[in-house]
Write a protein that holds these residues in place. Sequence first.
Motif, short mmCIF file in Angstrom:
data_model
loop_
_atom_site.label_atom_id
_atom_site.label_comp_id
_atom_site.label_asym_id
_atom_site.label_seq_id
_atom_site.Cartn_x
_atom_site.Cartn_y
_atom_site.Cartn_z
N MET A 1 38.10 48.70 63.56
CA MET A 1 38.58 47.66 62.64
C MET A 1 39.66 48.19 61.68
O MET A 1 40.44 47.42 61.13
N ALA A 2 39.67 49.54 61.46
CA ALA A 2 40.49 50.09 60.39
C ALA A 2 41.94 49.61 60.49
O ALA A 2 42.62 49.88 61.45
N GLY A 3 42.39 48.89 59.45
CA GLY A 3 43.78 48.48 59.40
C GLY A 3 44.06 47.21 60.19
O GLY A 3 45.02 46.52 59.89
N ALA A 4 43.25 46.90 61.20
CA ALA A 4 43.55 45.73 62.02
C ALA A 4 43.19 44.45 61.26
O ALA A 4 42.25 44.42 60.46
N ARG A 5 43.92 43.42 61.53
CA ARG A 5 43.67 42.15 60.87
C ARG A 5 42.46 41.49 61.51
O ARG A 5 42.37 41.38 62.73
N PRO A 6 41.49 41.05 60.70
CA PRO A 6 40.29 40.44 61.28
C PRO A 6 40.63 39.14 62.00
O PRO A 6 41.50 38.39 61.56
N THR A 7 39.94 38.88 63.11
CA THR A 7 40.19 37.67 63.89
C THR A 7 39.04 36.69 63.72
O THR A 7 38.00 37.01 63.14
N ILE A 8 39.23 35.52 64.27
CA ILE A 8 38.19 34.49 64.21
C ILE A 8 36.93 34.98 64.94
O ILE A 8 35.80 34.67 64.56
N ALA A 9 37.14 35.84 65.98
CA ALA A 9 36.01 36.39 66.73
C ALA A 9 35.16 37.31 65.85
O ALA A 9 33.92 37.31 65.92
N ASP A 10 35.83 38.09 64.98
CA ASP A 10 35.10 38.97 64.06
C ASP A 10 34.21 38.16 63.13
O ASP A 10 33.05 38.50 62.88
N VAL A 11 34.78 37.05 62.61
CA VAL A 11 34.02 36.20 61.69
C VAL A 11 32.84 35.59 62.43
O VAL A 11 31.69 35.57 61.92
N ALA A 12 33.08 35.09 63.66
CA ALA A 12 32.02 34.45 64.44
C ALA A 12 30.87 35.43 64.69
O ALA A 12 29.70 35.10 64.48
N ARG A 13 31.21 36.65 65.10
CA ARG A 13 30.19 37.66 65.41
C ARG A 13 29.38 37.99 64.15
O ARG A 13 28.16 37.98 64.14
N GLU A 14 30.11 38.23 63.06
CA GLU A 14 29.47 38.63 61.80
C GLU A 14 28.58 37.52 61.25
O GLU A 14 27.53 37.78 60.68
N ALA A 15 29.01 36.25 61.43
CA ALA A 15 28.24 35.12 60.90
C ALA A 15 27.20 34.61 61.90
O ALA A 15 26.41 33.74 61.57
N GLY A 16 27.26 35.13 63.12
CA GLY A 16 26.29 34.71 64.13
C GLY A 16 26.48 33.29 64.60
O GLY A 16 25.50 32.58 64.88
N VAL A 17 27.71 32.85 64.67
CA VAL A 17 27.99 31.49 65.16
C VAL A 17 29.13 31.57 66.19
O VAL A 17 29.69 32.64 66.43
N SER A 18 29.45 30.40 66.77
CA SER A 18 30.55 30.40 67.75
C SER A 18 31.90 30.34 67.03
O SER A 18 31.98 30.00 65.85
N ARG A 19 32.95 30.65 67.79
CA ARG A 19 34.29 30.58 67.20
C ARG A 19 34.65 29.15 66.82
O ARG A 19 35.29 28.91 65.81
N THR A 20 34.20 28.21 67.64
CA THR A 20 34.46 26.79 67.32
C THR A 20 33.83 26.43 65.98
O THR A 20 34.45 25.74 65.16
N THR A 21 32.60 26.92 65.76
CA THR A 21 31.94 26.61 64.49
C THR A 21 32.72 27.22 63.32
O THR A 21 32.89 26.58 62.28
N VAL A 22 33.24 28.45 63.50
CA VAL A 22 34.04 29.06 62.43
C VAL A 22 35.25 28.17 62.14
O VAL A 22 35.54 27.83 60.98
N SER A 23 35.93 27.77 63.21
CA SER A 23 37.12 26.94 63.04
C SER A 23 36.80 25.63 62.34
O SER A 23 37.46 25.24 61.38
#
Lengths: 338, 338
Positions: A1-23
């Motif tokens: 992750m170092a330096g890379a911009r977080p993606t919607i997939a990172d948020v979905a994984r961390e929050a335990g939901v789907s990418r659609t739900t994040v969106s």
Amino acid sequence: MAGARPTIADVAREAGVSRTTVSHALNGIGKVDPRTRERVERVAAELGYRPSLRAQRLRRGEARTIGLVSSMPFAVAGGPSRLGFFMEVAAAAAESALMHGFALVLVPPVEADPPLDSLDIDGAIVVEPDADDSATKRLRDRGLPIVALGRQPGTDLPHVDLHAAAVVRLLLEHLREQGGRRIALLVGSARRHSYVDAAHEYRRFAHEHGMPELVVLAEESGGTEAGYAACADLLDRHPGVDAVCATVDAFAVGAVRALTDRGLRVPDDVMVATRYDGLRARTCEPPLTAVDLHLGQAAEGAVSVLLAEMRRGPARGEAPEVPVPPPVLVPRASSLRR
Amino acid sequence: MAGARPTIADVAREAGVSRTTVSHALNGIGKVDPRTRERVERVAAELGYRPSLRAQRLRRGEARTIGLVSSMPFAVAGGPSRLGFFMEVAAAAAESALMHGFALVLVPPVEADPPLDSLDIDGAIVVEPDADDSATKRLRDRGLPIVALGRQPGTDLPHVDLHAAAVVRLLLEHLREQGGRRIALLVGSARRHSYVDAAHEYRRFAHEHGMPELVVLAEESGGTEAGYAACADLLDRHPGVDAVCATVDAFAVGAVRALTDRGLRVPDDVMVATRYDGLRARTCEPPLTAVDLHLGQAAEGAVSVLLAEMRRGPARGEAPEVPVPPPVLVPRASSLRR
């Protein structure tokens, strides 16, 4: 992750939901449980996730950007005289657009053809388009809403009026009051409202006062030199001229030089006045009488009209009335005899 | 179909291929049979189909847009004095960006906080950021390449140099040559390169010539009034001052008023000179000696540097050297005694 911009997939994984739900959660669409939304928002904030502006815009079908397009030739409005009419409009329009949540893209006069087709914009303001303006045509062909700042002659394009007739009457009345009896009009040869409407009003004024009609044309692309040549030609044909009303500041500066070169004094022998109160009018020797067009307010008005057009889609005809105050004379040494 | 904009589906149906094939054919990606590509191109042209700029950009991960951001307070650079330094940079930068195929979005000084986070840009030029500039910080936080036009003090942000030290030395040498022996420096209180570097060079100059160090600060947001007050204060404390070098044009105009109000003549009793040769310098009474900073070339240089930064990703440190010609003095009545 170092330096890379977080993606919607990172948020979905961390929050335990789907990418659609994040969106859905972050964009406020669909049905998302409030606690889930809160968790997604918290995780997104912790990770420093920012949704892609471009993807959002693609989805919403808007660029959130408007264009400001100059229709004047480079010789008049570009190069060394950049800080003129167009940039004064640009400053006010950019501020106004930003306050409405839109970015303003500048398309100043450029020597080559501006790459209009590759601009991702929702609409455009064209500054004083002439009757055959190619930029206006290209933008209309793309189906974009357009507003003209200054009426486009011969079309029903929505516009904010710059009151070209009222401006020239103000100047002519002032010149007459200062003793002008043989007042010439120096306008550009393009079919631009500030020439067409000015010439029409000039003829009416001449008729009202039994004054000879002395209209000379100059090519915009010739700038100051064209104004010089047109004024010299005028003096050859009508030596009795006692005032020149030039609707382009570059022409007015050229006219002052032509007069001075013949040993005529400004304003004692011949008065000069112009339309736009910019750097050229103020730094001419003598400084030129000009008109406060309230360009800032007119530019803000053009932004409002354009945003309204964008909401209702491309349309023709009357634009909503924009309250631009009437033009005000700025008298200076070039026409003050008393 | 009447009036509706043709879609990629229309082209696919008409050409008898899939939408993916249309996309590949028109964008020159993937493997498409040359005859198929030709047919797709012909059908697209016949239907008047234009691919979505926004979708293309999303795919390529670029906005093809750069921002030009002002870091000056509204009181100095906005409102009635809009046609200044920033807009001169904007005109040249917009033209240069367009010629490189990029749109330029203007973020002029606005009274409220500009909505920087919602600008879809690939990078930005920040004009003369001070050491704590918040716009620069917000854009860097988004990971965007940034170039400062005028070094940002205390950082290693890539920049195009505006030679603040050379500019002030040029002015000081001129004032000394015109007889100045007690020359004061009037600068803004922010940590901006044009103040920090100017003050440093001024001290060096004063030391070289055994001249007293007379530095007065004014708040940028106070504009002309702040210049007036600072100059009045200077005259109270050091009645023997014979020249004022003001690095902000608004301060210089205020200084001229303060001097005139005390019955002092400019330039006979006290000379005044400033940095930026804009409308204010030229229309001041008397007109102000100023410096041609070659802003147009500097702005073009900033665009080139930014495009290079965008190609190699956000970086720190030395920007490629940009050939901006050395500053040139523009002497005017405010400091010409001989």
